[in-house]
Design a protein around this motif. Structure first.
Motif, PDB file in Angstrom:
ATOM      1  N   ALA A 248     -66.928  56.376 -54.990  1.00 32.15           N
ATOM      2  CA  ALA A 248     -66.349  56.021 -56.291  1.00 32.15           C
ATOM      3  C   ALA A 248     -67.215  56.546 -57.435  1.00 32.15           C
ATOM      4  O   ALA A 248     -66.705  57.166 -58.382  1.00 32.15           O
ATOM      5  CB  ALA A 248     -66.188  54.500 -56.399  1.00 32.15           C
ATOM      6  N   SER A 249     -68.515  56.343 -57.352  1.00 31.13           N
ATOM      7  CA  SER A 249     -69.393  56.790 -58.434  1.00 31.13           C
ATOM      8  C   SER A 249     -69.494  58.315 -58.477  1.00 31.13           C
ATOM      9  O   SER A 249     -69.621  58.898 -59.557  1.00 31.13           O
ATOM     10  CB  SER A 249     -70.779  56.147 -58.318  1.00 31.13           C
ATOM     11  N   PHE A 250     -69.398  58.965 -57.342  1.00 30.92           N
ATOM     12  CA  PHE A 250     -69.416  60.435 -57.311  1.00 30.92           C
ATOM     13  C   PHE A 250     -68.225  60.997 -58.090  1.00 30.92           C
ATOM     14  O   PHE A 250     -68.381  61.859 -58.953  1.00 30.92           O
ATOM     15  CB  PHE A 250     -69.394  60.935 -55.863  1.00 30.92           C
ATOM     16  N   TYR A 251     -67.037  60.489 -57.777  1.00 31.78           N
ATOM     17  CA  TYR A 251     -65.837  61.016 -58.440  1.00 31.78           C
ATOM     18  C   TYR A 251     -65.733  60.560 -59.899  1.00 31.78           C
ATOM     19  O   TYR A 251     -65.253  61.318 -60.745  1.00 31.78           O
ATOM     20  CB  TYR A 251     -64.586  60.682 -57.627  1.00 31.78           C
ATOM     21  N   LEU A 252     -66.201  59.375 -60.205  1.00 27.01           N
ATOM     22  CA  LEU A 252     -66.233  58.940 -61.609  1.00 27.01           C
ATOM     23  C   LEU A 252     -67.178  59.810 -62.432  1.00 27.01           C
ATOM     24  O   LEU A 252     -66.864  60.197 -63.561  1.00 27.01           O
ATOM     25  CB  LEU A 252     -66.655  57.469 -61.713  1.00 27.01           C
ATOM     26  N   ARG A 253     -68.306  60.121 -61.847  1.00 25.60           N
ATOM     27  CA  ARG A 253     -69.265  60.961 -62.578  1.00 25.60           C
ATOM     28  C   ARG A 253     -68.735  62.381 -62.752  1.00 25.60           C
ATOM     29  O   ARG A 253     -68.923  62.984 -63.809  1.00 25.60           O
ATOM     30  CB  ARG A 253     -70.612  60.963 -61.860  1.00 25.60           C
ATOM     31  N   LYS A 254     -68.071  62.910 -61.742  1.00 28.02           N
ATOM     32  CA  LYS A 254     -67.471  64.242 -61.880  1.00 28.02           C
ATOM     33  C   LYS A 254     -66.418  64.241 -62.989  1.00 28.02           C
ATOM     34  O   LYS A 254     -66.345  65.182 -63.777  1.00 28.02           O
ATOM     35  CB  LYS A 254     -66.852  64.702 -60.553  1.00 28.02           C
ATOM     36  N   ALA A 255     -65.631  63.188 -63.054  1.00 30.66           N
ATOM     37  CA  ALA A 255     -64.609  63.088 -64.108  1.00 30.66           C
ATOM     38  C   ALA A 255     -65.273  62.965 -65.476  1.00 30.66           C
ATOM     39  O   ALA A 255     -64.841  63.597 -66.449  1.00 30.66           O
ATOM     40  CB  ALA A 255     -63.696  61.897 -63.842  1.00 30.66           C
ATOM     41  N   ALA A 256     -66.331  62.183 -65.561  1.00 28.08           N
ATOM     42  CA  ALA A 256     -67.046  62.020 -66.833  1.00 28.08           C
ATOM     43  C   ALA A 256     -67.690  63.335 -67.270  1.00 28.08           C
ATOM     44  O   ALA A 256     -67.679  63.675 -68.457  1.00 28.08           O
ATOM     45  CB  ALA A 256     -68.098  60.924 -66.712  1.00 28.08           C
ATOM     46  N   ASP A 257     -68.241  64.071 -66.319  1.00 27.32           N
ATOM     47  CA  ASP A 257     -68.866  65.359 -66.644  1.00 27.32           C
ATOM     48  C   ASP A 257     -67.854  66.363 -67.196  1.00 27.32           C
ATOM     49  O   ASP A 257     -68.226  67.289 -67.910  1.00 27.32           O
ATOM     50  CB  ASP A 257     -69.554  65.957 -65.411  1.00 27.32           C
ATOM     51  N   ALA A 258     -66.585  66.185 -66.858  1.00 23.98           N
ATOM     52  CA  ALA A 258     -65.541  67.107 -67.332  1.00 23.98           C
ATOM     53  C   ALA A 258     -65.099  66.804 -68.764  1.00 23.98           C
ATOM     54  O   ALA A 258     -64.407  67.612 -69.380  1.00 23.98           O
ATOM     55  CB  ALA A 258     -64.333  67.051 -66.389  1.00 23.98           C
ATOM     56  N   LEU A 259     -65.502  65.659 -69.298  1.00 24.50           N
ATOM     57  CA  LEU A 259     -65.135  65.311 -70.669  1.00 24.50           C
ATOM     58  C   LEU A 259     -65.857  66.245 -71.642  1.00 24.50           C
ATOM     59  O   LEU A 259     -67.010  66.613 -71.412  1.00 24.50           O
ATOM     60  CB  LEU A 259     -65.491  63.860 -70.966  1.00 24.50           C
ATOM     61  N   PRO A 260     -65.204  66.614 -72.726  1.00 24.67           N
ATOM     62  CA  PRO A 260     -65.806  67.592 -73.636  1.00 24.67           C
ATOM     63  C   PRO A 260     -67.079  67.111 -74.338  1.00 24.67           C
ATOM     64  O   PRO A 260     -67.924  67.909 -74.701  1.00 24.67           O
ATOM     65  CB  PRO A 260     -64.702  67.863 -74.665  1.00 24.67           C
ATOM     66  N   PHE A 261     -67.255  65.825 -74.494  1.00 31.52           N
ATOM     67  CA  PHE A 261     -68.429  65.308 -75.207  1.00 31.52           C
ATOM     68  C   PHE A 261     -69.537  64.846 -74.262  1.00 31.52           C
ATOM     69  O   PHE A 261     -70.552  64.317 -74.712  1.00 31.52           O
ATOM     70  CB  PHE A 261     -68.025  64.143 -76.120  1.00 31.52           C
ATOM     71  N   ALA A 262     -69.366  65.023 -72.963  1.00 27.60           N
ATOM     72  CA  ALA A 262     -70.346  64.561 -71.974  1.00 27.60           C
ATOM     73  C   ALA A 262     -70.981  65.760 -71.276  1.00 27.60           C
ATOM     74  O   ALA A 262     -70.364  66.813 -71.154  1.00 27.60           O
ATOM     75  CB  ALA A 262     -69.666  63.657 -70.950  1.00 27.60           C
ATOM     76  N   ASN A 263     -72.206  65.563 -70.834  1.00 25.02           N
ATOM     77  CA  ASN A 263     -72.853  66.586 -70.012  1.00 25.02           C
ATOM     78  C   ASN A 263     -73.642  65.902 -68.907  1.00 25.02           C
ATOM     79  O   ASN A 263     -73.863  64.699 -68.932  1.00 25.02           O
ATOM     80  CB  ASN A 263     -73.735  67.511 -70.860  1.00 25.02           C
ATOM     81  N   GLU A 264     -74.069  66.686 -67.943  1.00 27.36           N
ATOM     82  CA  GLU A 264     -74.682  66.164 -66.727  1.00 27.36           C
ATOM     83  C   GLU A 264     -75.878  65.236 -66.970  1.00 27.36           C
ATOM     84  O   GLU A 264     -75.877  64.136 -66.446  1.00 27.36           O
ATOM     85  CB  GLU A 264     -75.071  67.322 -65.797  1.00 27.36           C
ATOM     86  N   PRO A 265     -76.878  65.581 -67.714  1.00 26.21           N
ATOM     87  CA  PRO A 265     -77.978  64.615 -67.831  1.00 26.21           C
ATOM     88  C   PRO A 265     -77.553  63.308 -68.504  1.00 26.21           C
ATOM     89  O   PRO A 265     -78.012  62.234 -68.135  1.00 26.21           O
ATOM     90  CB  PRO A 265     -79.025  65.349 -68.676  1.00 26.21           C
ATOM     91  N   MET A 266     -76.644  63.403 -69.469  1.00 23.99           N
ATOM     92  CA  MET A 266     -76.204  62.196 -70.182  1.00 23.99           C
ATOM     93  C   MET A 266     -75.421  61.265 -69.254  1.00 23.99           C
ATOM     94  O   MET A 266     -75.643  60.054 -69.242  1.00 23.99           O
ATOM     95  CB  MET A 266     -75.344  62.567 -71.392  1.00 23.99           C
ATOM     96  N   THR A 267     -74.513  61.816 -68.465  1.00 26.92           N
ATOM     97  CA  THR A 267     -73.733  60.958 -67.566  1.00 26.92           C
ATOM     98  C   THR A 267     -74.626  60.329 -66.504  1.00 26.92           C
ATOM     99  O   THR A 267     -74.406  59.194 -66.100  1.00 26.92           O
ATOM    100  CB  THR A 267     -72.569  61.729 -66.917  1.00 26.92           C
ATOM    101  N   GLY A 268     -75.641  61.052 -66.076  1.00 30.73           N
ATOM    102  CA  GLY A 268     -76.598  60.489 -65.121  1.00 30.73           C
ATOM    103  C   GLY A 268     -77.376  59.331 -65.718  1.00 30.73           C
ATOM    104  O   GLY A 268     -77.606  58.318 -65.062  1.00 30.73           O
ATOM    105  N   ALA A 269     -77.767  59.472 -66.970  1.00 31.30           N
ATOM    106  CA  ALA A 269     -78.498  58.398 -67.644  1.00 31.30           C
ATOM    107  C   ALA A 269     -77.615  57.163 -67.829  1.00 31.30           C
ATOM    108  O   ALA A 269     -78.084  56.023 -67.673  1.00 31.30           O
ATOM    109  CB  ALA A 269     -79.024  58.886 -68.991  1.00 31.30           C
ATOM    110  N   VAL A 270     -76.351  57.378 -68.137  1.00 27.26           N
ATOM    111  CA  VAL A 270     -75.417  56.250 -68.263  1.00 27.26           C
ATOM    112  C   VAL A 270     -75.265  55.558 -66.912  1.00 27.26           C
ATOM    113  O   VAL A 270     -75.293  54.324 -66.823  1.00 27.26           O
ATOM    114  CB  VAL A 270     -74.048  56.715 -68.816  1.00 27.26           C
ATOM    115  N   GLU A 271     -75.154  56.351 -65.861  1.00 27.86           N
ATOM    116  CA  GLU A 271     -75.039  55.768 -64.521  1.00 27.86           C
ATOM    117  C   GLU A 271     -76.301  54.982 -64.159  1.00 27.86           C
ATOM    118  O   GLU A 271     -76.218  53.901 -63.560  1.00 27.86           O
ATOM    119  CB  GLU A 271     -74.779  56.854 -63.478  1.00 27.86           C
ATOM    120  N   ASP A 272     -77.464  55.498 -64.533  1.00 24.56           N
ATOM    121  CA  ASP A 272     -78.720  54.770 -64.297  1.00 24.56           C
ATOM    122  C   ASP A 272     -78.675  53.399 -64.957  1.00 24.56           C
ATOM    123  O   ASP A 272     -79.039  52.390 -64.352  1.00 24.56           O
ATOM    124  CB  ASP A 272     -79.916  55.545 -64.861  1.00 24.56           C
ATOM    125  N   ALA A 273     -78.240  53.380 -66.211  1.00 25.68           N
ATOM    126  CA  ALA A 273     -78.182  52.117 -66.963  1.00 25.68           C
ATOM    127  C   ALA A 273     -77.183  51.145 -66.343  1.00 25.68           C
ATOM    128  O   ALA A 273     -77.454  49.944 -66.239  1.00 25.68           O
ATOM    129  CB  ALA A 273     -77.822  52.394 -68.422  1.00 25.68           C
TER     130      ALA A 273
END
Length: 159
Positions: A121-146
């Motif tokens: 679930a978190s893998f596919y949610l993160r992939k979807a979040a990374d595809a958003l125009p205002f998101a990027n990989e390090p930021m989505t990872g930090a959100v997931e950490d939090a």
């Protein structure tokens, strides 16, 4: 604590393990080090309450948080990564169940299954979040950490 509450704790910490394999044992060890549980003192899981274990799991969790941001890091649903997450969830599930004088096997199954589901679930949610125009990989990872840390702390304190 009621069995249903123990199950929810194992599910929640298993989900954290699915997001961050080292974070669930770190949260569990930190909590049990500061709030020792007598039910664990005569079991093979008593080491989780030791200050050394708490320190080691914190270091491992910090390393995982750093490593997750590297482009060379394997996907969490690759077999070795997935096995580590399921094992972590199973371990914290067993610990929570034994701390409440319940079957470690039940904890293993519940925590491990939760980690398995949360890994995908978190893998596919993160992939979807990374595809958003205002998101990027390090930021989505930090959100997931939090999210993982906040969830884990809230779940362990619900005791």
């Amino acid at each position: 604590m009621k069995r249903s509450d123990v199950v929810l704790q194992a599910v929640g910490l298993g989900a954290v393990a699915g997001m961050r394999a080292a974070m669930a044992p770190m949260i569990t060890s930190h909590y049990l080090n500061t709030h020792p549980n007598p039910a664990l003192s005569r079991t093979s899981l008593r080491f989780i309450q030791l200050p050394l274990t708490a320190a080691i799991t914190k270091m491992l969790s910090a390393a995982e948080l750093t490593g997750d941001k590297l482009p060379s890091t394997a996907n969490r649903i690759e077999p070795a990564q997935l096995l580590a997450r399921v094992a972590s969830g199973a371990f914290v599930g067993a610990t929570i169940f034994k701390a409440n004088k319940l079957s470690a096997i039940d904890g293993i199954l519940i925590g491990g299954a939760s980690a398995l589901v949360a890994s995908f679930a978190s893998f596919y949610l993160r992939k979807a979040a990374d595809a958003l125009p205002f998101a990027n990989e390090p930021m989505t990872g930090a959100v997931e950490d939090a999210v993982a840390l906040g969830t884990g702390v809230a779940v362990i304190k619900s005791r």
